[in-house]
Design a protein around this motif. Sequence first.
Motif, short mmCIF file in Angstrom:
data_model
loop_
_atom_site.label_atom_id
_atom_site.label_comp_id
_atom_site.label_asym_id
_atom_site.label_seq_id
_atom_site.Cartn_x
_atom_site.Cartn_y
_atom_site.Cartn_z
N SER A 106 -28.57 -32.18 21.21
CA SER A 106 -27.28 -31.14 21.05
C SER A 106 -26.91 -31.74 19.45
O SER A 106 -26.67 -30.82 18.68
CB SER A 106 -26.24 -31.80 21.74
OG SER A 106 -25.04 -31.40 21.49
N SER A 107 -27.20 -32.87 19.06
CA SER A 107 -27.13 -33.22 17.73
C SER A 107 -28.04 -32.53 16.78
O SER A 107 -27.47 -32.04 15.76
CB SER A 107 -27.23 -34.79 17.77
OG SER A 107 -26.35 -35.64 18.36
N LEU B 265 -29.37 -29.78 17.54
CA LEU B 265 -29.19 -28.33 17.34
C LEU B 265 -27.92 -28.08 16.34
O LEU B 265 -27.63 -27.07 15.68
CB LEU B 265 -28.68 -27.89 18.76
CG LEU B 265 -29.90 -27.47 19.58
CD1 LEU B 265 -29.52 -27.05 21.06
CD2 LEU B 265 -30.45 -26.30 19.08
N GLY B 266 -27.07 -29.24 16.67
CA GLY B 266 -25.85 -29.11 15.69
C GLY B 266 -26.24 -29.20 14.05
O GLY B 266 -25.81 -28.31 13.36
N GLU C 61 -27.95 -25.68 13.27
CA GLU C 61 -27.04 -24.65 13.20
C GLU C 61 -26.33 -24.86 11.91
O GLU C 61 -26.18 -23.75 11.05
CB GLU C 61 -26.18 -24.54 14.39
CG GLU C 61 -26.86 -23.85 15.52
CD GLU C 61 -25.68 -23.99 16.67
OE1 GLU C 61 -25.03 -24.54 16.44
OE2 GLU C 61 -26.51 -23.44 17.60
N PHE C 62 -25.92 -26.05 11.29
CA PHE C 62 -25.14 -26.34 10.37
C PHE C 62 -26.19 -25.90 9.08
O PHE C 62 -25.63 -25.42 8.07
CB PHE C 62 -24.68 -27.78 10.23
CG PHE C 62 -23.75 -28.02 8.95
CD1 PHE C 62 -22.44 -27.40 8.91
CD2 PHE C 62 -24.01 -28.77 7.74
CE1 PHE C 62 -21.70 -27.35 7.95
CE2 PHE C 62 -23.50 -28.83 6.76
CZ PHE C 62 -21.89 -28.21 6.67
N THR D 92 -26.23 -22.30 8.02
CA THR D 92 -25.48 -21.91 7.28
C THR D 92 -25.30 -22.37 5.94
O THR D 92 -24.44 -21.69 5.08
CB THR D 92 -23.81 -22.21 7.93
OG1 THR D 92 -23.86 -23.64 7.80
CG2 THR D 92 -23.91 -21.84 9.47
N ASN E 237 -19.93 -16.09 29.14
CA ASN E 237 -19.34 -16.55 27.84
C ASN E 237 -20.40 -17.52 27.54
O ASN E 237 -21.00 -17.61 26.43
CB ASN E 237 -17.97 -17.20 27.86
CG ASN E 237 -16.98 -16.17 27.84
OD1 ASN E 237 -17.34 -14.94 27.50
ND2 ASN E 237 -15.76 -16.42 28.62
N ASP E 238 -20.83 -18.43 28.47
CA ASP E 238 -21.60 -19.60 28.00
C ASP E 238 -22.90 -19.12 27.69
O ASP E 238 -23.50 -19.57 26.66
CB ASP E 238 -21.75 -20.58 29.21
CG ASP E 238 -20.72 -21.23 29.54
OD1 ASP E 238 -19.95 -21.38 28.89
OD2 ASP E 238 -20.70 -21.99 30.59
N HIS F 128 -22.94 -17.61 24.27
CA HIS F 128 -22.66 -18.71 23.09
C HIS F 128 -23.98 -19.35 23.07
O HIS F 128 -24.40 -19.55 21.84
CB HIS F 128 -21.71 -19.62 23.84
CG HIS F 128 -21.74 -20.82 22.97
ND1 HIS F 128 -21.96 -21.98 23.69
CD2 HIS F 128 -21.22 -21.14 21.68
CE1 HIS F 128 -21.93 -23.09 22.45
NE2 HIS F 128 -21.64 -22.33 21.27
N LYS G 293 -22.46 -20.96 40.41
CA LYS G 293 -22.71 -20.70 38.97
C LYS G 293 -24.10 -20.94 38.24
O LYS G 293 -24.42 -20.20 37.48
CB LYS G 293 -21.62 -21.82 38.36
CG LYS G 293 -21.27 -21.57 37.05
CD LYS G 293 -20.15 -22.53 36.24
CE LYS G 293 -19.84 -22.29 35.10
NZ LYS G 293 -18.74 -23.06 34.49
#
Lengths: 872, 138
Positions: A668-669, A671-672, A675-676, A679, A734-735, A738, A766
């Motif tokens: 997750s980190s 990916l963060g 993604e940053f 940008t 939504n998930d 996203h 789910k």
Amino acid sequence: MLNKLLLRQITKSFGDTDKVPEELNKLFQVISDSYDHYEKDRKMLERSIELTSKEMIELNNKLRKETEEESKLVFDKLKESLSILKDDNTEFAGAATDLSKLSNLADLLKEETKKRRVAENERAQRESHLEASQRIAHIGSWELDLTVTDNINANPLHWSAETYRIFGFEPGSVAVSNDLFFSRVHPDDVELVKSTVARSLKTGDQYDVDHRLLLPDGTEKIVREIAEVFKDHKTGQLLKMVGTVQDITERVRSQQDLERINEALKTLFENISEVYYSVDTTSYTLLQMSNACEEVYGYTVEEFKQNPNLWLDVVLEEDKSVIAASEIPMRQGRTIEHEYRIHHKNGEIRWIWSKLKPTLDPDGTLLRLDGISADVSKRKEAELALKESEHKFRSLIEYSADAIMVVDENSVPVYASNSLYRIMGYTPEEVIGVRSLKYIHQDDLPVLEKHLERVRANPGKPFTVIYRRIKKDGSIIRCEGVAINFLHDPAIKGVVVNFRDITERVNTERTLRNSESKFRSLIENSSDVITVADEDMNIVFVSDSIYRMTGFLPEEILGLKSMLFSDPEEYGKINAFIQQVLANPGIPQKLIYKTLKKDGTAIWCERVTTNLLHDPAINGIVSNFRDITEQYKYEQALRESNEILKKTNMELDRFVYSVSHDLRAPLSSMLGVIEFAETETTDTEMLEHLSMLKKSARKLDGFVVDILNYSRNARVDLESEKIDFKALVRDVVNDIRHMNTGNSNVQINIQVDDHAELYSDKARIKIILSNLVSNAIRYHDPQKTEPFVKICVYRKEGGIDLCVEDNGIGISADKHEKIFDMFYRVSKKSEGTGIGLYIVKETVEKLKGTIHLHSELEKGSEFIIHLPTNIN
Amino acid sequence: MTDANKTHAYKRIMVIDDNQIDRYIAEKTIKKYHFSEEVVPLESAVDALEQLSALSDKMEELPEIILLDINMPEMSGFEFLEKYAELPDTVTKKCIIVMLTTSLNEDDRMVAEKNPYIHQFLNKPLNEETLKKIRLVK
């Protein structure tokens, strides 16, 4: 007018009445009147001597008293007058001697009065006697004066007190008359009485007549009247009629009753069908006998009188013993009752019932016999007939079961019951009268021959034989036959044979024997111990296997309480168990507990006990014990390892959780950062590299998520809650949006039926939905201008249907079966982990649902999942 | 997109995360999209509690939003929430807590949803999309 007697005396004294002085004349007149008066009374009194009534006595007494007083007064006056005459009237001195005469006369009168008083007393006494006797004898008396007038009805009548009573009056309460008398005579008898009276008056004879009275209250009386007419002997003139009347009602009535009874008895005696007779046993003569003897014996009373032995002569020779046997008790004075047969005069044999009552003198000598004899032939015949038929019936029934046959001495059937047809197929008509061996199986003939010999040799005794018979249709049946020789019995005169088809029974018995021996060997050879206990849990049966299992011999266990050979520690548990057994008849109860062998070693025992006290075949509590020590040990080990496994599982769960987290967190980190970085640059090459990094990281993350979901589905228990499908679908979408920003051109349609209600496991639904939807997006067809995913939820019988439909690349039919396999991927191009649909399938199954796939290559796919309302 | 003069949605935002990269991304992203004037990144939930407690009478200095991670050493996100509940009203009334985690565990989500102080439950990584969702809460 002077009294004649006085006149005579006066004339004697004075010579002539004219010469009597005026004063004396007056005096004489007074005396004369008084005398007359007295005379009159005397007459009345005299007459009343014969009459009888209390009133009369009273009247007489009164009269007497009055007369006495009056006479006394007269005499006193007379004396006074005389003394005056003597003392003062000297002029009448000449008459002094006459006066002394007069004085004598007065004394005479006085004397007379005295006499009369004595007579009166006597009369009164007589009267009272008469009154009493009349009353006691119910006899009244009366007197009719005939001197007054010629009309009998107008003449004065006198009744005595009892006469009043007889005629229904209170004594003296009414004025009696002849009319009154006749008013009480019964109307039917009035003529009789009148004529009788008239005749008597005419002839002057006494009459004696019985007639009835009818009183106003309806009472009828019968009276006897005796009356006599009195005449003047010289003139023949009727003077009076005197009579008595006697109430003879009761006497007449009882006499009439007696006559009636006599008449009835006479009729009875003559008409009764029983013969009554009396015999003088000292002279052996028939004293009397009723006419019924003609009917019963056929002989007349006369014939019985002429032949005193006739009654015994007619008795049948073989029945004379009956009479002889009664001789002694009869001579002892006991009443005898017996039955015997006689020859009637007309030749018939008749049954006589006779009862004799002897009369003995004080010495015990038989004087007289009074007896009754009746013809009881009909009753006797009926009795005998009944006895005979009953005997016959009983003979037949007692030994019969099914078919009954009677054969004669030559073994020819003379009777066969209808049931023969049912058993043999032959009708009774077919077998009667024909001796045949064709009904008997060839092989059994010798046996049967022997059997029959035995039967013939032992009359009246039943003998049983089992043999085979051949039915009319040729089939062979096994029979149980019972034969009894009744040839000697006049009611039957045959051998009674009855037999029944026991083929079935024999087969059943054989089967039963087999199964029983099987069962027994099963019990005996079984390693299980079987016990049967009574309601108090005392062991009444125990199988031999108890020795193998516990080392106890069955004898050591029998009679004990069934729990005694268990570990004392377990008593509480066993007691509770037994209560449960007793409370649930017919339902087997199971218990595992520790029990001790004879040598003290403990074994584990599985016990199944059923309360069969209510079952008449068993009437006990049946227990089955099995040594499960080994098994128990394994189970124990299994349980322990299970516990360990469970613990391990939980640890694994925690491990998977933390691992997945620990794995995902750096991803997750990463990916963060990617993604940053995206940008922060516009360099297309750089962006492409970053995109590749991101894709790779996402794939790794997806993989971790899939494994997490899989492990979760396998281990975590189902949870049930109301599913809000609208919210759930929205969250999932939504998930996914996203996560898949790059495929945002895929149109997502959602259709959720408001009535689609479900209680299920939300997390699992789910997982299913997000897998299917993300697949649909991932494998959308880029060639299509409007790619879409359609999510539908609607009600379907017993639950809901959840559909995920797309117009993506589709799956070829040959791959439909494989796509749910683990790690299966349709093509190398597939981006997924190959675990998603496997998880979907597993999860659907966990929710007790079904999944169906409709898909065609290049057209699209549709997954239809049915989930039931109730997941438990 | 990166415009320095753009007005900020929030004045102060607190980020509690033991992962240094995540804290860095959060700070960078928030700044980049002018989500908040100030970011207070904290490595430990214990430190966060101390700060919040200290600021309880300084309303102006309290963060408007707290981004909270779950899995942290020393004190987890849920443990932090228990203590947080004991803080003065001034704190709990002003702060909005958003859970930001990598956890896909439904149990975590359910526990979080039941907690009255949690306004949102969001998955990492923090990006523009995530910020948009948080902004919707305002």
